[in-house]
Design a protein around this motif. Structure first.
Motif, PDB file in Angstrom:
ATOM      1  N   GLY A  37      79.881  29.533 111.829  1.00  0.00           N
ATOM      2  CA  GLY A  37      79.895  30.950 112.170  1.00  0.00           C
ATOM      3  C   GLY A  37      81.323  31.345 112.496  1.00  0.00           C
ATOM      4  N   LEU A  38      81.571  31.720 113.743  1.00  0.00           N
ATOM      5  CA  LEU A  38      82.934  32.014 114.191  1.00  0.00           C
ATOM      6  C   LEU A  38      83.430  30.989 115.212  1.00  0.00           C
ATOM      7  N   VAL A  39      82.677  29.908 115.417  1.00  0.00           N
ATOM      8  CA  VAL A  39      83.057  28.887 116.395  1.00  0.00           C
ATOM      9  C   VAL A  39      83.949  27.840 115.740  1.00  0.00           C
ATOM     10  N   GLY A  40      85.142  27.673 116.279  1.00  0.00           N
ATOM     11  CA  GLY A  40      86.033  26.622 115.806  1.00  0.00           C
ATOM     12  C   GLY A  40      86.612  26.854 114.429  1.00  0.00           C
ATOM     13  N   ILE A  41      86.684  28.098 113.992  1.00  0.00           N
ATOM     14  CA  ILE A  41      87.221  28.342 112.656  1.00  0.00           C
ATOM     15  C   ILE A  41      88.748  28.495 112.714  1.00  0.00           C
ATOM     16  N   PRO A  42      89.438  28.152 111.641  1.00  0.00           N
ATOM     17  CA  PRO A  42      90.908  28.274 111.615  1.00  0.00           C
ATOM     18  C   PRO A  42      91.343  29.707 111.312  1.00  0.00           C
ATOM     19  N   TRP A  43      91.238  30.573 112.314  1.00  0.00           N
ATOM     20  CA  TRP A  43      91.530  31.996 112.147  1.00  0.00           C
ATOM     21  C   TRP A  43      92.902  32.250 111.518  1.00  0.00           C
ATOM     22  N   THR A  44      93.905  31.599 112.068  1.00  0.00           N
ATOM     23  CA  THR A  44      95.287  31.888 111.667  1.00  0.00           C
ATOM     24  C   THR A  44      95.573  31.401 110.256  1.00  0.00           C
ATOM     25  N   LEU A  45      95.073  30.237 109.898  1.00  0.00           N
ATOM     26  CA  LEU A  45      95.291  29.709 108.553  1.00  0.00           C
ATOM     27  C   LEU A  45      94.571  30.554 107.507  1.00  0.00           C
ATOM     28  N   ILE A  46      93.359  31.016 107.835  1.00  0.00           N
ATOM     29  CA  ILE A  46      92.631  31.888 106.906  1.00  0.00           C
ATOM     30  C   ILE A  46      93.403  33.179 106.685  1.00  0.00           C
ATOM     31  N   SER A  47      93.926  33.764 107.760  1.00  0.00           N
ATOM     32  CA  SER A  47      94.706  35.001 107.653  1.00  0.00           C
ATOM     33  C   SER A  47      95.964  34.790 106.819  1.00  0.00           C
ATOM     34  N   ALA A  48      96.635  33.658 107.027  1.00  0.00           N
ATOM     35  CA  ALA A  48      97.845  33.367 106.254  1.00  0.00           C
ATOM     36  C   ALA A  48      97.517  33.168 104.781  1.00  0.00           C
ATOM     37  N   LEU A  49      96.384  32.538 104.492  1.00  0.00           N
ATOM     38  CA  LEU A  49      95.986  32.342 103.096  1.00  0.00           C
ATOM     39  C   LEU A  49      95.616  33.670 102.447  1.00  0.00           C
ATOM     40  N   CYS A  64      80.057  31.313 105.383  1.00  0.00           N
ATOM     41  CA  CYS A  64      81.261  32.012 104.915  1.00  0.00           C
ATOM     42  C   CYS A  64      81.699  33.086 105.889  1.00  0.00           C
ATOM     43  N   GLY A  65      81.718  32.721 107.178  1.00  0.00           N
ATOM     44  CA  GLY A  65      82.152  33.669 108.184  1.00  0.00           C
ATOM     45  C   GLY A  65      81.168  34.814 108.333  1.00  0.00           C
ATOM     46  N   VAL A  66      81.650  35.932 108.810  1.00  0.00           N
ATOM     47  CA  VAL A  66      80.827  37.134 108.930  1.00  0.00           C
ATOM     48  C   VAL A  66      81.588  38.281 108.278  1.00  0.00           C
ATOM     49  N   ASP A  67      80.925  39.423 108.146  1.00  0.00           N
ATOM     50  CA  ASP A  67      81.591  40.579 107.561  1.00  0.00           C
ATOM     51  C   ASP A  67      82.816  40.948 108.396  1.00  0.00           C
ATOM     52  N   GLY A  68      83.970  40.950 107.742  1.00  0.00           N
ATOM     53  CA  GLY A  68      85.187  41.387 108.403  1.00  0.00           C
ATOM     54  C   GLY A  68      85.879  40.350 109.260  1.00  0.00           C
ATOM     55  N   ALA A  69      85.426  39.084 109.229  1.00  0.00           N
ATOM     56  CA  ALA A  69      86.069  38.065 110.063  1.00  0.00           C
ATOM     57  C   ALA A  69      85.939  36.699 109.422  1.00  0.00           C
ATOM     58  N   GLY A  70      86.925  35.841 109.712  1.00  0.00           N
ATOM     59  CA  GLY A  70      86.898  34.476 109.191  1.00  0.00           C
ATOM     60  C   GLY A  70      86.958  34.455 107.669  1.00  0.00           C
ATOM     61  N   LEU A  71      86.183  33.566 107.084  1.00  0.00           N
ATOM     62  CA  LEU A  71      86.164  33.469 105.617  1.00  0.00           C
ATOM     63  C   LEU A  71      85.634  34.737 104.970  1.00  0.00           C
ATOM     64  N   GLY A  72      84.939  35.564 105.751  1.00  0.00           N
ATOM     65  CA  GLY A  72      84.477  36.844 105.225  1.00  0.00           C
ATOM     66  C   GLY A  72      85.615  37.711 104.710  1.00  0.00           C
ATOM     67  N   LEU A  73      86.822  37.541 105.271  1.00  0.00           N
ATOM     68  CA  LEU A  73      87.984  38.309 104.806  1.00  0.00           C
ATOM     69  C   LEU A  73      88.386  37.893 103.396  1.00  0.00           C
ATOM     70  N   LEU A  74      88.396  36.591 103.129  1.00  0.00           N
ATOM     71  CA  LEU A  74      88.712  36.118 101.780  1.00  0.00           C
ATOM     72  C   LEU A  74      87.630  36.534 100.796  1.00  0.00           C
ATOM     73  N   LEU A  75      86.394  36.523 101.248  1.00  0.00           N
ATOM     74  CA  LEU A  75      85.279  36.918 100.393  1.00  0.00           C
ATOM     75  C   LEU A  75      85.392  38.388 100.007  1.00  0.00           C
ATOM     76  N   GLU A  76      85.656  39.236 100.982  1.00  0.00           N
ATOM     77  CA  GLU A  76      85.768  40.670 100.726  1.00  0.00           C
ATOM     78  C   GLU A  76      86.942  40.994  99.810  1.00  0.00           C
ATOM     79  N   ALA A  77      87.994  40.184  99.874  1.00  0.00           N
ATOM     80  CA  ALA A  77      89.168  40.388  99.015  1.00  0.00           C
ATOM     81  C   ALA A  77      88.972  39.776  97.634  1.00  0.00           C
ATOM     82  N   ARG A  78      87.799  39.226  97.363  1.00  0.00           N
ATOM     83  CA  ARG A  78      87.443  38.620  96.075  1.00  0.00           C
ATOM     84  C   ARG A  78      88.349  37.431  95.745  1.00  0.00           C
ATOM     85  N   ARG A  79      88.707  36.673  96.758  1.00  0.00           N
ATOM     86  CA  ARG A  79      89.532  35.487  96.543  1.00  0.00           C
ATOM     87  C   ARG A  79      88.684  34.233  96.300  1.00  0.00           C
ATOM     88  N   ILE A  80      87.381  34.325  96.604  1.00  0.00           N
ATOM     89  CA  ILE A  80      86.495  33.169  96.492  1.00  0.00           C
ATOM     90  C   ILE A  80      85.571  33.340  95.296  1.00  0.00           C
TER      91      ILE A  80
END
Length: 271
Positions: A37-49, A64-80
């Motif tokens: 979920g959002l526990v223990g995720i690499p926030w900063t590395l995901i943002s940098a990627l 894959c995170g949640v809407d608007g946070a974590g891996l959800g950001l890469l998903l919304e940007a169509r990077r995955i």
């Protein structure tokens, strides 16, 4: 890019920052990402990627995170383009892309996923488990990708089933990824990691599975400052360390906040 420097104290895997750490992650790479979920995720590395721009990524993570946070950001940007995960969870965009035929999703039982990552890091090619026997996990037919009209475009293949000690078990292949992104509470400069509480979840097997493992650390200490008995992940699995700023270290959003009204002073006195 160098994965570590040497000084008079020995190896030092700390790199200048998150942007530096993820700069050479190529489009089409596979990533194991720690957290639940959002526990223990690499926030900063995901943002940098996200800022770095790599796309067509295969992500292996519990979700894959949640809407608007974590891996959800890469998903919304169509990077995955592909996700190997345990569940869709609270991410509506994840579910929408999957059902619309825009994303390949390999759903895997949660314990099996953790063991596939751990086995990959341990050099084990595959293993047998009773989990999933008699279901589509072993028999095949799980929808991995849909056509836009809702019909199945790609489904899982049947897996080998054998009997051990009188129990049917299905063969599961281990997972090794190009890169792993994880977050730890304390890390020494050689990469020995300590995780806090439930942040141990998928961070350890994800770190083991990466050919290149990058750790963002809430605190970086000198070699020898962590007792060997306290090490959760040995430094041999880590190639790069990013030391977080205090603000970055405190970035720990709550996935679903549940509260109750506080009692009034009079109610407290009469309780």
């Amino acid at each position: 890019m160098s994965t570590g420097l040497r000084d008079e104290r020995g190896i030092d895997k700390v790199v200048p920052g998150a942007e530096h750490a993820v700069a050479d992650i190529a489009p089409g790479s596979s990533l194991a990402v720690g957290g639940f979920g959002l526990v223990g995720i690499p926030w900063t590395l995901i943002s940098a990627l996200l800022d770095q721009g790599a796309d067509d990524l295969t992500v292996v993570s519990n979700n894959c995170g949640v809407d608007g946070a974590g891996l959800g950001l890469l998903l919304e940007a169509r990077r995955i383009s592909r996700v190997i995960a345990s569940y869709v969870g609270e991410n509506k965009e994840f579910g929408r892309q999957y059902l619309a035929g825009e994303l390949t999703v390999e759903l895997t039982p949660q314990g099996t996923l953790a063991e596939r990552l751990r086995a990959g890091g341990a050099g084990i090619g595959a293993f047998f488990t009773p989990t999933g026997v008699g279901t589509m996990v072993s028999e095949g037919g799980l929808p991995w990708r849909y056509h836009p009209d809702g019909t199945v475009a790609l489904a899982s293949e049947p897996k080998e089933v054998r009997t051990f000690h009188g129990v049917d078990m299905v063969l599961e292949e281990s997972i090794v990824t190009d890169v792993a992104l994880v977050r730890a509470a304390r890390v020494d400069r050689a990469g020995n990691c300590v995780f806090h509480a439930s942040a141990r979840n998928f961070n350890i097997p994800a770190a083991m599975a990466g050919r290149l493992t990058i750790v963002e650390a809430e605190e970086v200490v000198e070699i020898g400052a962590i007792d060997p008995d306290d090490v959760h992940l040995p430094g041999v699995f880590v190639q790069r360390i990013v030391e977080l700023t205090p603000a970055q270290a405190h970035e720990k959003d709550i996935e679903k906040l549940t509260t109750r009204p506080r009692p009034r002073p009079a109610e407290e006195a009469s309780a």
